[in-house]
Design an enzyme around this catalytic site. Sequence first.
Site, PDB file in Angstrom:
ATOM      1  N   ILE A   1       0.839  -1.204   0.000  1.00  9.84           N
ATOM      2  CA  ILE A   1       0.000   0.000   0.000  1.00  9.84           C
ATOM      3  C   ILE A   1       0.876   1.258   0.000  1.00  9.84           C
ATOM      4  O   ILE A   1       0.593   2.221  -0.714  1.00  9.84           O
ATOM      5  CB  ILE A   1      -0.925  -0.036   1.249  1.00  9.84           C
ATOM      6  CG1 ILE A   1      -1.904  -1.210   1.136  1.00  9.84           C
ATOM      7  CG2 ILE A   1      -1.677   1.279   1.407  1.00  9.84           C
ATOM      8  CD1 ILE A   1      -2.696  -1.507   2.399  1.00  9.84           C
TER       9      ILE A   1
ATOM     10  N   ASP B   1      16.346   1.519   9.468  1.00 10.35           N
ATOM     11  CA  ASP B   1      15.823   0.189   9.780  1.00 10.35           C
ATOM     12  C   ASP B   1      14.991   0.306  11.054  1.00 10.35           C
ATOM     13  O   ASP B   1      15.522   0.580  12.130  1.00 10.35           O
ATOM     14  CB  ASP B   1      17.004  -0.778   9.968  1.00 10.35           C
ATOM     15  CG  ASP B   1      16.532  -2.196  10.240  1.00 10.35           C
ATOM     16  OD1 ASP B   1      15.304  -2.412  10.353  1.00 10.35           O
ATOM     17  OD2 ASP B   1      17.390  -3.089  10.346  1.00 10.35           O
TER      18      ASP B   1
ATOM     19  N   THR C   1      -1.255  -7.490  -0.588  1.00  6.68           N
ATOM     20  CA  THR C   1       0.105  -6.939  -0.546  1.00  6.68           C
ATOM     21  C   THR C   1       1.071  -8.060  -0.168  1.00  6.68           C
ATOM     22  O   THR C   1       0.634  -9.117   0.307  1.00  6.68           O
ATOM     23  CB  THR C   1       0.189  -5.827   0.509  1.00  6.68           C
ATOM     24  OG1 THR C   1      -0.085  -6.410   1.789  1.00  6.68           O
ATOM     25  CG2 THR C   1      -0.792  -4.716   0.250  1.00  6.68           C
TER      26      THR C   1
ATOM     27  N   LYS D   1      -0.987  -2.614  17.153  1.00  9.35           N
ATOM     28  CA  LYS D   1      -1.855  -1.679  16.416  1.00  9.35           C
ATOM     29  C   LYS D   1      -2.704  -0.854  17.391  1.00  9.35           C
ATOM     30  O   LYS D   1      -2.871   0.357  17.203  1.00  9.35           O
ATOM     31  CB  LYS D   1      -2.751  -2.456  15.436  1.00  9.35           C
ATOM     32  CG  LYS D   1      -1.991  -3.035  14.252  1.00  9.35           C
ATOM     33  CD  LYS D   1      -1.409  -1.940  13.391  1.00  9.35           C
ATOM     34  CE  LYS D   1      -0.650  -2.450  12.189  1.00  9.35           C
ATOM     35  NZ  LYS D   1       0.076  -1.430  11.453  1.00  9.35           N
TER      36      LYS D   1
HETATM   37  N1  LIG Z   1      -2.502  -5.223   3.539  1.00  8.24           N
HETATM   38  C1  LIG Z   1      -3.566  -5.308   4.293  1.00  8.24           C
HETATM   39  O1  LIG Z   1      -4.433  -6.147   4.103  1.00  8.24           O
HETATM   40  C2  LIG Z   1      -3.765  -4.312   5.416  1.00  8.24           C
HETATM   41  C3  LIG Z   1      -4.975  -4.317   6.121  1.00  8.24           C
HETATM   42  C4  LIG Z   1      -5.159  -3.403   7.138  1.00  8.24           C
HETATM   43  C5  LIG Z   1      -4.131  -2.531   7.465  1.00  8.24           C
HETATM   44  N2  LIG Z   1      -2.972  -2.563   6.775  1.00  8.24           N
HETATM   45  C6  LIG Z   1      -1.903  -1.641   7.168  1.00  8.24           C
HETATM   46  O2  LIG Z   1      -1.413  -0.920   6.049  1.00  8.24           O
HETATM   47  C7  LIG Z   1      -0.004  -0.690   6.193  1.00  8.24           C
HETATM   48  C8  LIG Z   1       0.713  -1.183   4.958  1.00  8.24           C
HETATM   49  O3  LIG Z   1       0.472  -2.563   4.845  1.00  8.24           O
HETATM   50  P1  LIG Z   1       1.048  -3.468   3.648  1.00  8.24           P
HETATM   51  O4  LIG Z   1       0.252  -4.698   3.637  1.00  8.24           O
HETATM   52  O5  LIG Z   1       1.159  -2.640   2.406  1.00  8.24           O
HETATM   53  O6  LIG Z   1       2.497  -3.798   4.205  1.00  8.24           O
HETATM   54  P2  LIG Z   1       3.583  -4.790   3.577  1.00  8.24           P
HETATM   55  O7  LIG Z   1       3.216  -5.227   2.220  1.00  8.24           O
HETATM   56  O8  LIG Z   1       3.848  -5.831   4.596  1.00  8.24           O
HETATM   57  O9  LIG Z   1       4.849  -3.832   3.478  1.00  8.24           O
HETATM   58  C9  LIG Z   1       5.492  -3.484   4.635  1.00  8.24           C
HETATM   59  C10 LIG Z   1       6.498  -2.402   4.373  1.00  8.24           C
HETATM   60  O10 LIG Z   1       7.171  -2.170   5.606  1.00  8.24           O
HETATM   61  C11 LIG Z   1       8.546  -2.168   5.371  1.00  8.24           C
HETATM   62  N3  LIG Z   1       9.300  -2.681   6.515  1.00  8.24           N
HETATM   63  C12 LIG Z   1       9.147  -3.872   7.149  1.00  8.24           C
HETATM   64  N4  LIG Z   1      10.066  -3.992   8.113  1.00  8.24           N
HETATM   65  C13 LIG Z   1      10.801  -2.850   8.102  1.00  8.24           C
HETATM   66  C14 LIG Z   1      11.920  -2.394   8.842  1.00  8.24           C
HETATM   67  N5  LIG Z   1      12.470  -3.129   9.802  1.00  8.24           N
HETATM   68  N6  LIG Z   1      12.441  -1.175   8.558  1.00  8.24           N
HETATM   69  C15 LIG Z   1      11.911  -0.421   7.577  1.00  8.24           C
HETATM   70  N7  LIG Z   1      10.862  -0.803   6.818  1.00  8.24           N
HETATM   71  C16 LIG Z   1      10.329  -2.013   7.081  1.00  8.24           C
HETATM   72  C17 LIG Z   1       8.757  -3.113   4.191  1.00  8.24           C
HETATM   73  O11 LIG Z   1       9.976  -2.787   3.591  1.00  8.24           O
HETATM   74  P3  LIG Z   1      10.627  -3.731   2.453  1.00  8.24           P
HETATM   75  O12 LIG Z   1       9.909  -3.366   1.192  1.00  8.24           O
HETATM   76  O13 LIG Z   1      12.042  -3.323   2.475  1.00  8.24           O
HETATM   77  O14 LIG Z   1      10.411  -5.135   2.903  1.00  8.24           O
HETATM   78  C18 LIG Z   1       7.540  -2.790   3.342  1.00  8.24           C
HETATM   79  O15 LIG Z   1       7.801  -1.690   2.496  1.00  8.24           O
HETATM   80  C19 LIG Z   1       0.409  -1.421   7.470  1.00  8.24           C
HETATM   81  O16 LIG Z   1       0.453  -0.517   8.537  1.00  8.24           O
HETATM   82  C20 LIG Z   1      -0.693  -2.414   7.693  1.00  8.24           C
HETATM   83  O17 LIG Z   1      -0.882  -2.742   9.055  1.00  8.24           O
HETATM   84  C21 LIG Z   1      -2.757  -3.433   5.763  1.00  8.24           C
END
Ligand SMILES: NC(=O)c1ccc[n+]([C@@H]2O[C@H](COP(=O)([O-])OP(=O)(O)OC[C@H]3O[C@@H](n4cnc5c(N)ncnc54)[C@H](OP(=O)(O)O)[C@@H]3O)[C@@H](O)[C@H]2O)c1
Length: 446
Positions: A65, A115, A297, A258
């Site tokens: 996202i 990080d 994602t 969260k």
């Molecule tokens: N996807 C869903 O269904 C969903 C639903 C509800 C809420 N959300 C919320 O929306 C937000 C985005 O979700 P998403 O699903 O797009 O996340 P995602 O695909 O898991 O991506 C996570 C991101 O966080 C980065 N990250 C992880 N560990 C890290 C670290 N140690 N240092 C720096 N960066 C780090 C990753 O970097 P890399 O690219 O380098 O790995 C990646 O860019 C989150 O807060 C999630 O809780 C998502």
Amino acid sequence: MPIPLITKGITEGLSSIPHIYTVLKVVPWLLLIVALKYYFGGARNSSERLMHSKVVMVTGGTSGIGASVVYELASRGAQIILLTQHSPSDIFLIEYIEDLRKSTNNQLIYAEQVDLSSLHSIRTFATKWIDNVPPRRLDMVILCANTASPSPSKRKATIDGIDEEWQVNYLANFHLLGILSPALRVQPPHRDVRIILTTCSSYIGASKLDPAQLDRDAIAVLTQNTTATKTTKSLKKSAAPAKLKLKPKSKSLFAASKLSLMVFATSFQKHLSAFKRPDGQPTSTRVILVDPGYSRTPGTRRWLTGGSLWGLLVYLIIWPLWWLVLKSPQQGAQSILYAAMEARFGRGEGGWMIKECREVDFARKEITDDAVGKQLWELSEKQIEAKETEGAVRRALEKKETELKENVKSEAQAKNTKAAPASASGGSKEQTAGSRRNRKGNTNKQ
Ligand SMILES: NC(=O)c1ccc[n+]([C@@H]2O[C@H](COP(=O)([O-])OP(=O)(O)OC[C@H]3O[C@@H](n4cnc5c(N)ncnc54)[C@H](OP(=O)(O)O)[C@@H]3O)[C@@H](O)[C@H]2O)c1
């Protein structure tokens, strides 16, 4: 074409239209799929805002996202600072930024290595940012970074010895915003500064926040010795990666992280609003929480597959179902874009929650409870202080060990260079024919 067919159907009966009964059977299903896809796709952001000259800091902007949000904001001209765990020289990161610059026609996209699983890394970046004189412009901070372990048995500890979910999803955001707070407070009063934190509906099911329990669950019991002892052997042990020793009944801290993030968000808004500016103006920073909704994602895929190959196989087999009920990352980005661009969030008290591009109420009352906020704030400060101190000791020990190794190496080298002339004088070295030493040797023999 359809009009003659319909006319034929009316005048000569339905059976005169070829394949009509098959079509009549399939069409309702197609309509149902279209309706479900539209429903699960969620609301679309219809707000627009000129983003030229706006400085936007984003975590998690390299995938899922966050990457979609970055693309949309960069396309509208915003200057993007990606906080990523990768080194700026990482070839994939370089290519990602180059592609983004080309596709958005925006050269103002940069990356900084932060990080979130290292408190030291966060402090190094954030102190560098606030040390800048004059203060740097900052219009928006979007916190999308996230980690979710596929199962409680696969929980990991960070380098600081903290549960990864707790640190990346909550504590890192607390630490980053805490250090950046002065940089936010000095932004001019007319500037519309927004802090957008992403949450997830799993917060609704989180257990009641109990600081003592959270501390016990989040702080890893290290399987390796980390105390500052003097022998090289134990120094080696302390430099080895930390391993989380699970407590018998410990469970995932994802939902708690969260919920804590949301409690912190409202406390942080109060902290910013309570600040008395020298010009007497109210704060120009508003905190907004966003639930993007379930999306396809990399993070969701890792979680759904349980981090296993069999899980991945099942995920691929039933992929049409995920395609139907989960949003695309672009659809997931809509509520965040709404929070970033809707004009009314640039005014007022802040501390809102957005879901499906509209403001909603919090489903847990402790989010706005001052006492819970205070307890959590104190716990977070205590954890950060303890872990930063431990980290400083660990780095000092590692430095000492490296120096020790270098000393041993240089001593060995010095011994070798001393030994080299002795062996040469021992006559083992061949003398060059016609050289002064060779001629002298020959004269002596005669
Ligand atoms: N996807 C869903 O269904 C969903 C639903 C509800 C809420 N959300 C919320 O929306 C937000 C985005 O979700 P998403 O699903 O797009 O996340 P995602 O695909 O898991 O991506 C996570 C991101 O966080 C980065 N990250 C992880 N560990 C890290 C670290 N140690 N240092 C720096 N960066 C780090 C990753 O970097 P890399 O690219 O380098 O790995 C990646 O860019 C989150 O807060 C999630 O809780 C998502």
